[in-house]
Design an enzyme around this catalytic site. Structure first.
Site, PDB file in Angstrom:
ATOM      1  N   GLY A  87       0.647  -1.348  -0.022  1.00  0.00           N
ATOM      2  CA  GLY A  87      -0.010  -0.020  -0.272  1.00  0.00           C
ATOM      3  C   GLY A  87       1.222   0.868   0.298  1.00  0.00           C
ATOM      4  O   GLY A  87       1.939   0.608  -0.186  1.00  0.00           O
ATOM      5  N   GLN A  99       3.048  10.060   2.316  1.00  0.00           N
ATOM      6  CA  GLN A  99       4.252   9.027   1.941  1.00  0.00           C
ATOM      7  C   GLN A  99       5.031   9.712   0.674  1.00  0.00           C
ATOM      8  O   GLN A  99       6.193   9.268   0.699  1.00  0.00           O
ATOM      9  CB  GLN A  99       3.706   7.918   1.449  1.00  0.00           C
ATOM     10  N   CYS A 104       5.954  -0.780   8.066  1.00  0.00           N
ATOM     11  CA  CYS A 104       5.643   0.332   6.838  1.00  0.00           C
ATOM     12  C   CYS A 104       6.841   1.193   5.847  1.00  0.00           C
ATOM     13  O   CYS A 104       7.597   1.510   6.780  1.00  0.00           O
ATOM     14  CB  CYS A 104       5.464   1.806   7.533  1.00  0.00           C
ATOM     15  N   LEU A 105       6.537   1.325   5.108  1.00  0.00           N
ATOM     16  CA  LEU A 105       7.888   1.844   3.917  1.00  0.00           C
ATOM     17  C   LEU A 105       8.019   3.570   4.427  1.00  0.00           C
ATOM     18  O   LEU A 105       9.682   3.627   4.452  1.00  0.00           O
ATOM     19  CB  LEU A 105       7.127   2.448   2.419  1.00  0.00           C
ATOM     20  N   HIS A 113      -4.448   1.129   7.729  1.00  0.00           N
ATOM     21  CA  HIS A 113      -3.068   1.660   7.626  1.00  0.00           C
ATOM     22  C   HIS A 113      -2.470   2.450   7.155  1.00  0.00           C
ATOM     23  O   HIS A 113      -2.206   4.097   6.807  1.00  0.00           O
ATOM     24  CB  HIS A 113      -1.836   0.514   6.886  1.00  0.00           C
ATOM     25  N   GLU A 114      -3.160   2.812   5.907  1.00  0.00           N
ATOM     26  CA  GLU A 114      -3.500   4.013   4.700  1.00  0.00           C
ATOM     27  C   GLU A 114      -4.163   5.158   4.872  1.00  0.00           C
ATOM     28  O   GLU A 114      -3.254   6.569   5.174  1.00  0.00           O
ATOM     29  CB  GLU A 114      -2.735   3.261   2.962  1.00  0.00           C
ATOM     30  N   HIS A 149      -1.947   7.528   6.976  1.00  0.00           N
ATOM     31  CA  HIS A 149      -0.899   8.262   6.847  1.00  0.00           C
ATOM     32  C   HIS A 149      -2.101   9.197   6.192  1.00  0.00           C
ATOM     33  O   HIS A 149      -1.333  10.513   6.557  1.00  0.00           O
ATOM     34  CB  HIS A 149      -1.336   7.674   5.781  1.00  0.00           C
TER      35      HIS A 149
HETATM   36  O1  GNR Z   1       4.065  -2.880   2.225  1.00  0.00           O
HETATM   37  C1  GNR Z   1       2.536  -2.828   3.648  1.00  0.00           C
HETATM   38  N1  GNR Z   1       2.938  -4.008   4.636  1.00  0.00           N
HETATM   39  C2  GNR Z   1       2.426  -3.588   5.307  1.00  0.00           C
HETATM   40  C3  GNR Z   1       2.161  -4.959   6.399  1.00  0.00           C
HETATM   41  C4  GNR Z   1       1.126  -4.849   7.500  1.00  0.00           C
HETATM   42  C5  GNR Z   1       0.698  -3.710   7.308  1.00  0.00           C
HETATM   43  C6  GNR Z   1      -0.087  -2.540   6.784  1.00  0.00           C
HETATM   44  C7  GNR Z   1       1.148  -2.355   5.859  1.00  0.00           C
HETATM   45  S1  GNR Z   1       1.221  -1.029   4.735  1.00  0.00           S
HETATM   46  C8  GNR Z   1       2.816  -1.619   4.232  1.00  0.00           C
HETATM   47  C9  GNR Z   1       3.309  -0.348   3.164  1.00  0.00           C
HETATM   48  C10 GNR Z   1       3.000   0.942   3.436  1.00  0.00           C
HETATM   49  O2  GNR Z   1       4.399   1.728   4.264  1.00  0.00           O
HETATM   50  N2  GNR Z   1       2.070   1.800   3.414  1.00  0.00           N
HETATM   51  O3  GNR Z   1       1.446   3.079   4.098  1.00  0.00           O
HETATM   52 NI    NI Z   2       2.521   2.791   5.484  1.00  0.00          NI
END
Ligand code: GNR
Ligand code: NI
Length: 175
Positions: free
Chosen positions: A46, A51, A91-92, A133-134, A137
């Site tokens: 995601g 980001q 998270c990236l 999660h997104e 952000h």
């Molecule tokens: O790549 C991602 N893997 C992930 C694993 C578990 C819960 C959420 C994520 S999202 C993350 C990519 C990212 O940072 N998206 O904002």
């Molecule tokens: Ni993230």
């Protein structure tokens, strides 16, 4: 198409609350394509516009096994949720850190597609985890914000250490 730079914590720009998308034009379509490309290149499931330092309410994700089903959510709103589930998240924008986070197990989301057409969906499993999660952000929130203050301090220490090592020249390299 262009690969975009991904911001990493503690960059203060990650705390920006994104504004709704109002204009669905070619520029938005290009941003969507660039975000999808950036997500795949970074091997993420995601990516939120926040980001890549674009503070608009837009996210892309792909939780398919073959990473061949990108999904786009513009101005997403969670309009219903049930249950709760804990999942190990990464998270990236917080590289190398993984921690358990508790979220709603199922969510109903209302959003628009890249053409501005509204749609609603019921999500569960990783799809529901990733969407939440997104959306965090887009609200300036990171998964490490859910950790206890002690755990969060440990994470920040580890990030600082990782960064120090990454910045050092490899042993034996002559410049
Ligand atoms: O790549 C991602 N893997 C992930 C694993 C578990 C819960 C959420 C994520 S999202 C993350 C990519 C990212 O940072 N998206 O904002
Ligand atoms: Ni993230």
């Amino acid at each position: 198409m262009a690969k975009l730079e991904i911001l990493e914590t503690p960059d203060a720009r990650l705390k920006t609350v994104a504004k709704p998308v109002e204009i669905f034009d070619d520029e938005l379509s290009r941003l969507v394509e660039d975000m999808i490309e950036t997500m795949y290149e970074a091997q993420g499931i995601g990516l939120a516009a926040t980001q890549v330092n674009v503070h608009k309410r837009l996210l892309v994700l792909d939780v398919s096994d073959n990473q061949d089903t990108p999904r786009v959510y513009i101005n997403p709103e969670i309009i219903g949720s049930e249950g709760s589930e804990t999942c190990e998240e990464g998270c990236l924008s917080v590289p190398g850190i993984y921690a358990e986070v508790s979220r709603a197990e199922k969510v109903r989301v209302a959003a628009r597609d890249r053409d501005g057409n509204p749609f609603e969906e019921d999500l569960d499993g990783m799809h529901a985890v990733c969407l939440q999660h997104e959306i965090d952000h887009l609200n300036g929130k990171l998964f490490i914000d859910y950790l206890s203050p002690l755990k969060r301090r440990m994470v920040i220490k580890k990030l600082e250490k990782q960064r120090k090592i990454a910045g050092e020249k490899p042993a034996g390299t002559v410049f």
